[in-house]
Design a protein around this motif. Structure first.
Motif, PDB file in Angstrom:
ATOM      1  N   HIS A 158       0.794  -1.100   0.087  1.00  0.00           N
ATOM      2  CA  HIS A 158       0.159  -0.031   0.103  1.00  0.00           C
ATOM      3  C   HIS A 158       0.777   1.057  -0.139  1.00  0.00           C
ATOM      4  O   HIS A 158       0.231   2.333   0.040  1.00  0.00           O
ATOM      5  N   LEU A 159       2.136   1.084   0.032  1.00  0.00           N
ATOM      6  CA  LEU A 159       2.985   2.353   0.009  1.00  0.00           C
ATOM      7  C   LEU A 159       3.973   2.187  -1.216  1.00  0.00           C
ATOM      8  O   LEU A 159       4.328   1.262  -1.697  1.00  0.00           O
ATOM      9  N   ASN A 160       4.244   3.466  -1.630  1.00  0.00           N
ATOM     10  CA  ASN A 160       5.185   3.744  -2.724  1.00  0.00           C
ATOM     11  C   ASN A 160       6.757   3.569  -2.367  1.00  0.00           C
ATOM     12  O   ASN A 160       6.925   2.867  -1.220  1.00  0.00           O
ATOM     13  N   VAL A 161       7.618   3.303  -3.275  1.00  0.00           N
ATOM     14  CA  VAL A 161       8.974   2.990  -3.065  1.00  0.00           C
ATOM     15  C   VAL A 161       9.478   3.775  -1.789  1.00  0.00           C
ATOM     16  O   VAL A 161      10.138   3.178  -0.791  1.00  0.00           O
ATOM     17  N   ALA A 162       9.243   5.073  -1.994  1.00  0.00           N
ATOM     18  CA  ALA A 162      10.039   5.950  -0.986  1.00  0.00           C
ATOM     19  C   ALA A 162       9.341   6.026   0.181  1.00  0.00           C
ATOM     20  O   ALA A 162       9.996   5.558   1.382  1.00  0.00           O
ATOM     21  N   ASP A 163       8.063   5.653   0.546  1.00  0.00           N
ATOM     22  CA  ASP A 163       7.643   5.334   1.730  1.00  0.00           C
ATOM     23  C   ASP A 163       7.831   4.034   2.190  1.00  0.00           C
ATOM     24  O   ASP A 163       7.963   3.787   3.534  1.00  0.00           O
ATOM     25  N   ASN A 164       8.190   3.014   1.378  1.00  0.00           N
ATOM     26  CA  ASN A 164       8.575   1.865   1.891  1.00  0.00           C
ATOM     27  C   ASN A 164      10.179   1.943   2.518  1.00  0.00           C
ATOM     28  O   ASN A 164      10.221   1.425   3.721  1.00  0.00           O
ATOM     29  N   ILE A 165      10.929   2.674   1.650  1.00  0.00           N
ATOM     30  CA  ILE A 165      12.261   2.945   2.424  1.00  0.00           C
ATOM     31  C   ILE A 165      12.405   3.392   3.515  1.00  0.00           C
ATOM     32  O   ILE A 165      13.068   3.331   4.319  1.00  0.00           O
ATOM     33  N   THR A 166      11.420   4.559   3.890  1.00  0.00           N
ATOM     34  CA  THR A 166      11.454   5.284   5.104  1.00  0.00           C
ATOM     35  C   THR A 166      10.720   4.776   6.072  1.00  0.00           C
ATOM     36  O   THR A 166      10.359   5.499   7.377  1.00  0.00           O
ATOM     37  N   PHE A 167       9.929   3.581   5.987  1.00  0.00           N
ATOM     38  CA  PHE A 167       9.035   3.051   6.817  1.00  0.00           C
ATOM     39  C   PHE A 167       9.441   2.921   8.281  1.00  0.00           C
ATOM     40  O   PHE A 167       8.635   3.275   9.205  1.00  0.00           O
ATOM     41  N   GLY A 168      10.656   2.691   8.590  1.00  0.00           N
ATOM     42  CA  GLY A 168      11.377   2.438   9.786  1.00  0.00           C
ATOM     43  C   GLY A 168      11.788   3.642  10.474  1.00  0.00           C
ATOM     44  O   GLY A 168      12.470   3.522  11.586  1.00  0.00           O
ATOM     45  N   LEU A 169      11.581   4.824   9.896  1.00  0.00           N
ATOM     46  CA  LEU A 169      12.248   6.014  10.300  1.00  0.00           C
ATOM     47  C   LEU A 169      11.117   6.769  11.234  1.00  0.00           C
ATOM     48  O   LEU A 169      10.067   6.512  11.177  1.00  0.00           O
ATOM     49  N   PRO A 170      11.532   7.526  12.167  1.00  0.00           N
ATOM     50  CA  PRO A 170      10.826   8.481  12.638  1.00  0.00           C
ATOM     51  C   PRO A 170       9.877   9.534  11.875  1.00  0.00           C
ATOM     52  O   PRO A 170      10.312   9.738  10.774  1.00  0.00           O
ATOM     53  N   ARG A 171       8.842   9.863  12.231  1.00  0.00           N
ATOM     54  CA  ARG A 171       7.882  10.654  11.327  1.00  0.00           C
ATOM     55  C   ARG A 171       8.382  11.991  10.466  1.00  0.00           C
ATOM     56  O   ARG A 171       8.051  11.879   9.364  1.00  0.00           O
ATOM     57  N   ALA A 172       9.182  12.630  11.249  1.00  0.00           N
ATOM     58  CA  ALA A 172       9.822  13.801  10.432  1.00  0.00           C
ATOM     59  C   ALA A 172      10.613  13.231   9.709  1.00  0.00           C
ATOM     60  O   ALA A 172      10.606  13.910   8.322  1.00  0.00           O
ATOM     61  N   GLN A 173      11.419  12.239   9.648  1.00  0.00           N
ATOM     62  CA  GLN A 173      12.193  11.884   8.501  1.00  0.00           C
ATOM     63  C   GLN A 173      11.483  11.168   7.602  1.00  0.00           C
ATOM     64  O   GLN A 173      11.930  11.224   6.392  1.00  0.00           O
TER      65      GLN A 173
END
Lengths: 519, 352
Positions: free
Chosen positions: B94-109
């Motif tokens: 349900h997420l694009n590539v960028a959102d997949n990559i940043t999934f484990g990072l804090p919200r701001a990042q």
């Protein structure tokens, strides 16, 4: 196979079927247009319209929230936790689908007249419709790839974050599709609300028709209702078409681990029990209660004789069989066309049949009444007209199953038959039909159940003197003769549940789900 | 204190079936350790224990000195800071590539798409992939995004569970290279489990073989291939020729002549392991060659396996040589064989 042009006979049959389906829509629009602009605006710009709109939309919104929450929570419990007795709970969770909503409504109304308000209506639609959310959400939960959850945990998400950021987004299509079906059902339901004396568009249309106003008012209200339904169906179409995420991964499926409930086990068992008491216990319990009362115990004494019940049951069965036969006769050519041929004409014919999904039963019935009264007088209040109404109502339902059954009989198998020396007819007889037979049987059975539990069209179109189970329950409950209605309700509930049980045992719970696709 | 991973005496059973029976090894920081095993050898269970998805029955797991598991006392996976790349990537659909990559990072990042460009570059993926849906990517590209996602939070360790097994041959080699390069560039400590010998031997700085829940051997790939600890291991790692022989003082006598032995400690009656690519084939007579006859050829394209029959005293023996396919001997032809390099022998060790 797909390249072969459909034969003229097949095309003619399909055109006839789809014209028949579109006929009520055309008649309704014609009647509305015939009213003229001045009459129409005078009739529509009334507080009543706003009141109905508000009532209907509020109930829809309420039902979306309650069924969404309860359906999702129950699906989570039965699919992803170590809730004891999950198998049983998951069967009980879909069981309300086998009870017609107006029977549920009858049960609650006879329990307390205090339910004749918004709260009562919301309660009834929630207990009757939440399986429409439960089933797709549970299916989506089963499809979830456990590797995704593991990956999310490895990336540092705790359980709460995982639910909001990973699981819920993946459930969104199923959840949205489910609540849209609930909305559509709230829009088209007539019997349940009429018994509760809760006013929505369907009951107002019926009221206007009974009051003998000009054909314009029911037609205009019908048009508004149709617009709302089409909006819901369109939204559902988009949700279903676009948002199927599907698994990226192929290969063997691992089962996702169950989350332990720990100390919540006992309270949640109690909650599931209480919920089942509301959804199944009350409807069946009230029927049994009234069965045990003497016929004159209710407010208005009308005794139900054995002969009357048997007669009504026979009418229901007879109409169910006739309705199923005609519906299948119309659905088969359309199903063959859709499964075996391509092209814009095929798509248009198929879509037109599905469009009937968005036409409420009351609108179809009224249109047929107005058509026969004005143009085809001999057909008015004839059994044939009633059976035609059933066919129009349930054609989309049958078409889904017929098409799926025919698609299962793959062209490659038929070609194999041909290469083994069988003629076209022999292949049909020895390959295609045996492969499609169970699916076709299921389609006919679905239509049969739907017809026997149908109230709206039967009420408006049944020939004078024809009493079915549904019309008897309606008549007795309307006069508060709950005990008199009980035997009819009992017979109908038993028939519906037995048929659903057989279907579900053979084709899975999703098959009863189909009976409550909007019709 | 080691900055890498230390696994000691790891044991795990599922019901009555033992899966791991005391596995110990250490994975040095910045290296790629490959764990090879057939299906059912317990390699995926080992990885899942390290990730924290399963609880060991006994044994310890330490990472950079911190204790992750001590018997059944474990730290939950979300607090281990270990990246995990599942078999088929497990990208969030349900997420694009960028959102997949940043999934484990804090919200701001996540909002700022922190490190997305850098990681796409690292994995050799085009920048415009950031907005694509995972469904639109090929299997190899999905695997690279999965690794980018695992690397984004700067994990202390990255686990790769047969990440290339679902890819077809051409894509597999290419993805493998990209992944190995990215791991090296990131300086990440990584553990790869696989059933593919070539993959383990070509990518790893050390490779181990898991057999029936036990780590049979763990060493640099070259040593693992040339000097396996047992004949079974030798067979598992590649095509092998076994001959009986007699060893003494760094040499062994067998049907292929007197050959140099890597391990001088072994003596007496032994089993000799010769790798097919060590055998040279001559179509003309050679003094130091062993006469043999061509039995059959299995042609692979760039090379071929050629089967020979040779006389060993009274018996006839089969040996196999791997040859480049442009210079194959004629069928049934007479040839002379010669072994290059040292061979490995299995037999009693100790002083003669």
């Amino acid at each position: 196979m797909a390249a072969r042009r459909p034969s003229a006979g097949l095309l003619a049959a399909c055109c006839a079927a789809s014209c028949l389906v579109l006929l009520p829509l055309g008649v309704t629009l014609w009647n509305a247009a015939a009213a003229g602009w001045d009459v129409a605006s005078a009739l529509l710009w009334r507080p009543l319209t706003g009141f109905l709109l508000l009532n209907t939309l509020l109930l829809m919104a309420g039902a979306v929230i309650t069924t969404g929450l309860i359906g999702t929570a129950l699906a989570w419990l039965t699919e992803r936790t170590d809730l004891r007795g999950k198998r049983v709970w998951s069967i009980l969770a879909v069981a309300p689908l086998a009870i017609p909503p107006f029977i549920t409504s009858y049960a609650w109304v006879s329990l307390s007249p205090a339910l004749e308000n918004f709260g009562g209506a919301l309660l009834v639609v929630t207990v009757a419709y939440y399986p429409l959310v439960y089933l797709p959400v549970a299916a989506a939960l089963r499809e979830l790839d456990p590797a995704l959850e593991e990956t999310a945990r490895a990336l540092g998400l705790n359980r709460a974050a995982m639910f909001w950021r990973l699981i819920l987004p993946q459930l969104r299509p199923a959840l949205l599709g489910g609540v849209l079906l609930v909305s559509l059902d709230v829009l088209v339901e007539f019997g349940a609300f009429a018994l509760l004396r809760f006013r929505t568009f369907t009951t107002a249309i019926y009221g206007a028709y009974r009051a003998g106003f000009s054909g314009a008012e029911p037609a205009l209200l019908s048009v508004i209702l149709l617009l709302l339904c089409i909006a819901c169906l369109t939204a559902e179409f988009f949700v279903r078409g676009r948002a199927r995420y599907g698994r990226l991964a192929r290969g063997a499926r691992r089962r996702a681990p169950d989350y332990p409930l720990g100390n919540w086990q006992v309270p949640l068992q109690a909650a599931c029990g209480a919920w089942t008491a509301l959804t199944i216990g009350v409807p069946l319990g009230m029927i049994l209660y009234w069965l045990a009362q003497p016929g004159d115990a209710a407010t208005a004494p009308v005794a139900a004789s054995f002969g009357a019940v048997a007669g009504a049951a026979w009418s229901s069965v007879y109409l169910g069989a006739a309705g199923a036969a005609l519906t299948m006769a119309l659905a088969l050519p359309l199903g063959i066309l859709a499964a075996r041929h391509r092209g814009w004409m095929v798509t248009a014919l198929e879509r037109s049949a599905y469009l009937a999904q968005s036409i409420p039963g009351i609108v179809i019935a009224l249109a047929l009444v107005s058509l026969t009264v004005h143009a085809l007088r001999p057909l008015y209040e004839s059994t044939l007209l009633l059976v035609v109404a059933y066919a129009v109502l349930f054609l989309p339902l049958a078409l889904v199953s017929v098409r799926a059954a025919l698609t299962q009989a793959q062209p490659a198998l038929e070609e194999a038959g041909r290469s083994l020396g069988l003629g076209r007819a022999a292949v049909l007889l020895r390959v295609s039909l045996p492969l499609a037979a169970p699916g076709l049987g299921a389609a006919a059975a679905l239509v049969f159940i739907s017809v026997t539990t149908e109230l709206t069209a039967t009420l408006l179109l049944a020939p004078i003197g024809t009493q079915t189970l549904a019309t008897q329950i309606w008549a007795d409950t309307s006069t508060l003769a709950f005990a008199a209605a009980a035997p009819y309700a009992a017979v109908m509930a038993v028939m519906s549940m037995a048929a659903s049980w057989l279907l579900a045992g053979r084709f899975g719970a999703a098959s009863i789900f189909a009976t409550r696709q909007p019709a | 204190m080691s900055q890498g991973l230390e696994v000691t005496g790891l044991t795990k059973s599922f019901g009555a079936t033992p899966v791991l029976r005391g596995v110990s090894f250490s994975a040095p920081q910045g290296g790629l350790t490959a764990i090879l095993g057939a299906s059912g050898s317990g390699k995926t269970t080992l990885l899942r224990l390290i990730a924290g998805f399963e609880t060991p029955d006994a044994g310890q797991i330490r990472l950079a000195g911190a204790r992750l598991a001590d018997g059944a006392k474990i730290q939950p996976p979300e607090r281990r800071a270990i990246g995990y790349v599942a078999q088929e990537g497990a990208l969030f659909p349900h997420l694009n590539v960028a959102d997949n990559i940043t999934f484990g990072l804090p919200r701001a990042q996540r909002r700022a798409r922190h490190r997305v460009a850098e990681l796409l570059r690292l994995l050799d993926l085009p920048q415009n992939f950031a907005d694509r849906a995972p469904q639109d990517l090929s299997g190899g590209q999905q695997q690279r995004v999965a690794l980018a996602r695992a690397l984004a939070p700067n994990p202390k360790l990255v686990l790769l569970d047969e990440p290339f097994s679902a890819l077809d041959a051409g894509l597999r080699a290419e993805t493998r290279q990209a992944v190995a390069a990215a791991l090296r560039a990131a300086g990440a400590t990584a553990i790869l489990v696989t059933h593919d010998q070539e993959e383990a031997l070509s990518m790893a700085s050390q490779a181990g073989v898991l057999q029936a829940g036990l780590l049979a051997q763990i060493s640099p790939p070259e040593r693992l291939y040339r000097q396996p600890a047992s004949p079974a291991l030798a067979n598992f790692l590649g095509e092998a020729v076994f001959l009986p022989g007699t060893a003494a003082a760094g040499r062994v006598d067998c049907a292929l002549g007197a050959l140099a032995v890597a391990d001088r400690q072994v003596h007496g009656d032994v089993e000799v392991l010769v790798r097919p690519e060590q055998i040279k084939v001559f179509t003309e007579f050679r003094e130091d060659g062993v006469a043999a006859r061509v039995r059959g050829v299995q042609f692979f394209g760039h090379d071929a396996l050629v089967r020979f029959a040779l006389r060993d005293g009274g018996a006839e023996r089969d040996v196999t040589a791997r040859l480049f396919s442009h210079k194959l001997p004629p069928p049934d032809g007479q040839v002379w064989l010669q072994v290059e390099g040292e061979v490995t022998v299995f037999g009693p060790r100790g002083k003669p």
